[in-house]
Motif scaffolding. Structure first.
Motif, PDB file in Angstrom:
ATOM      1  N   THR A  43       5.765   2.295  -5.042  1.00  0.00           N
ATOM      2  CA  THR A  43       5.294   1.752  -3.764  1.00  0.00           C
ATOM      3  C   THR A  43       5.076   2.862  -2.730  1.00  0.00           C
ATOM      4  OG1 THR A  43       7.548   1.269  -2.994  1.00  0.00           O
ATOM      5  CG2 THR A  43       6.381  -0.490  -4.158  1.00  0.00           C
ATOM      6  N   ALA A  44       5.880   3.918  -2.786  1.00  0.00           N
ATOM      7  CA  ALA A  44       5.664   5.067  -1.895  1.00  0.00           C
ATOM      8  C   ALA A  44       4.346   5.748  -2.245  1.00  0.00           C
ATOM      9  CB  ALA A  44       6.816   6.059  -2.016  1.00  0.00           C
ATOM     10  N   CYS A  70       7.139  10.115  -3.575  1.00  0.00           N
ATOM     11  CA  CYS A  70       5.847   9.494  -3.889  1.00  0.00           C
ATOM     12  C   CYS A  70       5.678   9.215  -5.379  1.00  0.00           C
ATOM     13  CB  CYS A  70       4.699  10.337  -3.357  1.00  0.00           C
ATOM     14  SG  CYS A  70       4.625  10.293  -1.557  1.00  0.00           S
ATOM     15  N   LYS A  94      13.717   5.450   4.797  1.00  0.00           N
ATOM     16  CA  LYS A  94      13.580   4.049   5.181  1.00  0.00           C
ATOM     17  C   LYS A  94      14.892   3.275   5.077  1.00  0.00           C
ATOM     18  CE  LYS A  94      10.477   0.126   4.675  1.00  0.00           C
ATOM     19  NZ  LYS A  94       9.083  -0.214   4.319  1.00  0.00           N
ATOM     20  N   GLU A 130      -2.884   5.214   0.458  1.00  0.00           N
ATOM     21  CA  GLU A 130      -3.541   4.532   1.575  1.00  0.00           C
ATOM     22  C   GLU A 130      -3.639   5.436   2.799  1.00  0.00           C
ATOM     23  OE1 GLU A 130      -1.678   0.781   2.370  1.00  0.00           O
ATOM     24  OE2 GLU A 130      -2.094  -0.008   0.365  1.00  0.00           O
ATOM     25  N   ARG A 144       8.096   0.647  -0.177  1.00  0.00           N
ATOM     26  CA  ARG A 144       7.928  -0.744   0.254  1.00  0.00           C
ATOM     27  C   ARG A 144       9.026  -1.590  -0.377  1.00  0.00           C
ATOM     28  NH1 ARG A 144       1.631  -1.796  -1.469  1.00  0.00           N
ATOM     29  NH2 ARG A 144       0.671  -0.284  -0.035  1.00  0.00           N
ATOM     30  N   LYS A 174      -0.852   6.989   4.308  1.00  0.00           N
ATOM     31  CA  LYS A 174       0.312   6.861   5.181  1.00  0.00           C
ATOM     32  C   LYS A 174       1.447   7.773   4.712  1.00  0.00           C
ATOM     33  CE  LYS A 174      -0.922   2.017   5.584  1.00  0.00           C
ATOM     34  NZ  LYS A 174      -0.616   0.755   4.909  1.00  0.00           N
ATOM     35  N   GLU A 203       1.521   3.787  -0.693  1.00  0.00           N
ATOM     36  CA  GLU A 203       1.426   4.073   0.743  1.00  0.00           C
ATOM     37  C   GLU A 203       0.708   5.401   0.962  1.00  0.00           C
ATOM     38  OE1 GLU A 203       3.023   2.349   3.708  1.00  0.00           O
ATOM     39  OE2 GLU A 203       2.654   0.764   2.232  1.00  0.00           O
ATOM     40  N   SER A 204       1.082   6.393   0.151  1.00  0.00           N
ATOM     41  CA  SER A 204       0.485   7.717   0.279  1.00  0.00           C
ATOM     42  C   SER A 204      -1.019   7.669  -0.017  1.00  0.00           C
ATOM     43  CB  SER A 204       1.191   8.689  -0.672  1.00  0.00           C
ATOM     44  OG  SER A 204       0.723   9.997  -0.496  1.00  0.00           O
TER      45      SER A 204
END
Lengths: 520, 176
Positions: free
Chosen positions: A275-276, A271, A444, A282, A289, A284, A279-280
């Motif tokens: 981009t990770a 994180c 990913k 948000e 990404r 998720k 996401e966190s």
């Protein structure tokens, strides 16, 4: 007569070394003597080998004593530290300590000096002058000032901060965000933590300036669960700034609106990748990404987002206060300004050393850091965190500069240095780097997820001497694939520690050393 | 005379509430208004109950209009979130490079022996949970640990003995 002012640091390092108990003991000792004194819990000066470092304000300046144990307090009071008396723990005038004196403190100018939660202290030491100037300049001139400063992302990637801001400011949107990446997960780094704990308003001011510059009204600081104190201090500081009208609507009567919140990660190293992190935030899983789109165009909740490292944002107030040109005049080449270098690991004088780019690595390790804590010879320095290269002593002439490090297949990353003595087994450390990547991979992309697990197995085989030549070739190939094929820096940079260990310390892998020239 | 600007570090042995759906619903509703509320809700539940029990998953999903799989995915992705109750004491020992450079691995072995629990597990009597942590930012005073929420730097065998003694006597480290 004014009651004496005594400082007992309250940053995590000082607290971890017993500062709370020292403060309590001091309070009790003064009470028993009927002395009224003002005990301020300041941040740390960053001279961590001296923590807890008590400072006493005297006519001569601030006199320091450290490292102080609770059991030293009675003796110190008896000796008369309130008057700056001599004592075996006395380190003299703190400002005159060479470690501090040799620094150029721009971003960290206030740390350890002020009470972190006092807005009065903050303003008395130049705080909020940067925001005032930004308000006068207006958004686009503020962005240009940051461009002119030459400030590059202090998180490691080194992308020019001003250019990022320009992109976000130009992106059409009904909502923009400022996100502060305070997910400082690299071993050997603590600069973000120190700002949050020792000078939180500096970050708040920097983010407010960023908000003004790009037209963002909301900011988030994404910090780590491993930094419990930093979180508490930041939350209190945000509340105080809000009460003082420095966050919220119509800041300083400018019509500007900006507010911010703290968010806590949950122990996932990935994180720290921007981009990770988004996401966190948000809500998720912290999956990386693919880029594009860049966060500057589609970031948090798909809105244009400035995502900057904490040190980058905390450097903005001084740039706006003193001007982009002033800042740009420090440094070398394309590495402008100053860098908070964090000296850690097996080191005599561990701490934070802010200086202009260009200082040679060896000077940091030997002259500043004093060599190893164990007293044994230095074997290697890992620069730039768990995904950074191990540099051997024959590369210690490398100047601290983004490009100079890159030329040696190394990274400066977030500015952390971890020193190892000659007992370190670099094959073991290379294996640890792969294990760490396997543990922390978001899963990913295949090169990172599978490559790191295969990497651990392959290093094990090399160490065991099983088909050594073939497995070394396989390991090198694997590193190449991870470097070029991974979606983000986690998989992409893990080869740095692995290959540098292999190239510079082949004997640790059971491989005959190459000639020095070939090892370069 | 209270020193000003004084705040205590995170304290000692945490006391958690017993699971109840009513309390969980309250915690969820207090945080659901936040943007991207999943992480704050999971943190708040864990702070309340010490872990995030499985029955909380559908409750979060419904409250945030997410699928159970999405919530489950988040809960299991992050190393910090627990799905089972931890021991009465929690020791997190830093396993990162700076701590390794000053003998962290040998010290970890000593902690396992002294506390009678393997890294990454909880002792059968539920007394202590031992976990690795990757960097507390105390790299200049390594090795370091987080013991019942208290930061410990310059960790050595003596400090570990003291910690083990505290636990054996049902006390929290740092209360002395």
């Amino acid at each position: 007569m004014k009651s004496p002012r005594i400082f007992v640091p309250n940053d995590a390092t000082a607290v971890a070394c017993g500062a709370d108990r020292v403060a309590r003991k001091l309070e009790a000792g003064l009470l028993a003597r009927g002395i009224t004194a003002d005990i301020t819990r300041n941040g740390s000066r960053g001279l961590f080998w001296l923590e807890p470092l008590i400072e006493v304000e005297t006519e001569r300046g601030r006199i320091g004593y450290g490292p102080v144990k609770p059991s030293d307090i009675e003796d110190l009071l008896h000796a008369g530290i309130l008057h700056g008396a001599d004592h075996p723990l006395c380190v003299g005038l703190v400002d005159e300590i060479p470690y501090l004196k040799k620094q150029t403190r721009l971003t960290f100018a206030r740390i350890g000096i002020i009470d972190p939660l006092s807005l009065t202290d903050y303003k008395a030491h130049g705080g909020y002058r940067g925001l005032e100037r930004a308000i006068t300049l207006g958004p686009s001139a503020t962005v240009e000032e940051v461009v002119e400063s030459g400030l590059r992302g202090r998180g490691g990637a080194g992308f020019p901060t001003g250019i990022k801001w320009r992109t976000v400011a130009a992106a059409p949107a009904d909502q923009r965000y400022i996100v502060c990446n305070a997910d400082e997960g690299d071993s050997g780094t603590f600069a973000d933590r120190l700002i949050m704990e020792a000078d939180p308003f500096c970050l708040i001011e920097g983010m407010t300036i960023a908000g003004l510059a790009v037209g963002a009204t909301k900011g988030y600081v994404y910090s780590r669960s491993e930094y419990p104190l930093a979180f508490v201090v930041m939350e209190k500081a945000i509340e105080k700034a809000r009460e003082a009208g420095l966050l919220g609507d119509n800041i300083l009567g400018s019509g500007l609106s900006f507010d911010m919140e703290m968010r806590m990660g949950a122990g996932a190293y990935v994180c720290g990748e921007e981009t990770a992190l988004l996401e966190s935030l948000e809500g998720k899983r912290g999956l990386v990404r693919a880029k594009p789109p860049l966060p500057a165009h589609k970031g948090l909740f798909q809105k244009p987002t400035v995502i900057n490292n904490l040190v980058s944002l905390a450097t903005v107030p001084v740039i706006l206060d003193k001007g982009g040109k002033y800042y740009r005049d420090f440094g070398m080449g394309r590495s402008r300004g100053t860098m908070p270098i964090q000296i850690a690991g097996n080191i005599k004088f561990g701490g934070l050393f802010e200086t202009a780019f260009g200082i040679p690595l060896g000077e940091l390790v030997y002259d500043i850091g004093g060599g190893t804590a164990s007293g044994r010879p230095v074997k290697a320095v890992q620069a730039g965190g768990p995904l950074g290269a191990y540099l051997p002593t024959h590369q210690f002439d490398t100047p601290f500069d983004y490009e100079a490090f890159a030329a040696k297949d190394a990274l400066i990353g977030h500015g952390g240095l971890v020193v190892f003595d000659d007992t370190a087994d670099l094959a073991d450390m290379a294996k640890f780097a792969m294990e760490f990547c396997a543990h922390e991979s978001c899963g990913k992309c295949t090169p990172c997820r599978i490559g790191s697990t295969r990497g651990v197995e392959t290093i094990d085989k090399v160490i065991a001497g099983e088909k050594r030549e073939q497995n070394l070739a396989l390991l090198t190939d694997l590193c190449h694939t991870m470097k070029l094929g991974s979606l983000c820096a986690l998989g992409g940079f893990t080869p740095y520690p692995v290959l540098s260990a292999l190239n510079h310390f082949p004997e640790d892998f059971g491989v005959a050393p190459k000639l020095p020239a070939a090892a370069e | 005379m209270r020193p000003h600007g004084f705040w205590e570090s995170e304290t000692s042995m945490a006391v958690y509430e017993d699971w109840s759906t009513e309390r969980a619903a309250q915690v969820i509703s207090e945080n659901r208004h936040l943007e991207g509320a999943t992480m704050p809700i999971l943190h708040a539940l864990q702070e309340t109950f010490g872990f995030v029990p499985d029955p909380a998953v559908p409750m979060i999903a419904e409250s945030l209009n997410l699928s159970r799989a999405e919530v489950y995915g988040v809960l299991t992705f992050y190393h910090d979130f627990r799905r089972e109750a931890p021991g009465r004491h929690v020791v997190k020992l830093c396993a990162a490079e700076a701590c390794q450079s000053v003998g962290g691995k040998a010290l970890a072995q000593y902690v396992e022996e002294k506390l009678g629990v393997d890294m990454g597990s909880t002792s059968p009597d539920g007394r202590v949970t031992l976990e690795p942590i990757y960097c507390l930012g105390l790299c200049a005073c390594a090795p370091s640990a987080l013991v019942d929420g208290q930061l410990v730097g310059r960790l050595d065998r003596d400090a570990i003995d003291e910690i083990a003694d505290c636990f054996a006597n049902g006390k929290s480290f740092g209360d002395a």
